[in-house]
Design an enzyme around this catalytic site. Sequence first.
Site, PDB file in Angstrom:
ATOM      1  N   SER A 111      43.891 -18.432  31.162  1.00  0.00           N
ATOM      2  CA  SER A 111      45.315 -18.653  30.948  1.00  0.00           C
ATOM      3  C   SER A 111      45.543 -19.328  29.591  1.00  0.00           C
ATOM      4  CB  SER A 111      45.888 -19.466  32.116  1.00  0.00           C
ATOM      5  OG  SER A 111      47.291 -19.407  32.136  1.00  0.00           O
ATOM      6  N   ASP A 178      49.366  -9.410  36.998  1.00  0.00           N
ATOM      7  CA  ASP A 178      49.392 -10.773  36.455  1.00  0.00           C
ATOM      8  C   ASP A 178      50.472 -10.862  35.374  1.00  0.00           C
ATOM      9  OD1 ASP A 178      48.950 -13.184  35.140  1.00  0.00           O
ATOM     10  OD2 ASP A 178      46.766 -13.013  35.211  1.00  0.00           O
ATOM     11  N   HIS A 190      47.620 -13.964  39.101  1.00  0.00           N
ATOM     12  CA  HIS A 190      47.146 -14.867  38.044  1.00  0.00           C
ATOM     13  C   HIS A 190      46.223 -15.952  38.585  1.00  0.00           C
ATOM     14  CE1 HIS A 190      47.099 -16.670  34.101  1.00  0.00           C
ATOM     15  NE2 HIS A 190      47.540 -17.824  34.583  1.00  0.00           N
TER      16      HIS A 190
END
Length: 209
Positions: A111, A178, A190
């Site tokens: 991320s 995602d 995610h």
Amino acid sequence: MRLIPVAATAAIVLAPSLTVSAPTAHGASCPDAEVIFARGTDEPPGLGRVGTALVASLREQTGKNIGAYGVDYPADEDFLAATAGANDASDHVQEMAAACPETRLVLGGYSQGAAVIDIVTAAPVPGLGFRDPLPARAAQHVVAVTLFGNPSGRAGRLMTVLSPHFAGKILNLCHPGDPICSNGDQWKAHTSYVPGMTTQAASFVAVRI
């Protein structure tokens, strides 16, 4: 983790010059390989859930002495502070390359942490807080890069394209749906990189160390 503004992420890499000092390298104790991983937003300091799973799978698959280093950066809502992580990761790679030249280095991030590693691998010059680009001689010690839920995926993998020293070394993993790395709208996607994609990434790394 919260949604990362893609435009801000791209600006971090493309805008033209602060370094956080990296911790001391391992010295005489040099592992066969080391995973240098940047955690996602709001995760506590360390490798984070994805990085921890990646390291565990890599150790299981290889049986080798695998070191691990959690990139030191805030991982908070101030995404421009990702440059602090990029400085720390770059410094650590350079220290490891000097102190443990036989250790194979692996960069990784999840991320916002993937954006941190994007900066390290893609930015050839200082800019917007990133003051310590990775020299080619240090980049040669990095044998693989594994990125999960990478926000640059929504910008056409812009940052991966800008990585001349890492051709063939980068694995970008994005779960279908995602919203961070694709145009999907399933937040659960995610948060579902463990264990399937961390195992896949470990296999990608294993053949390179």
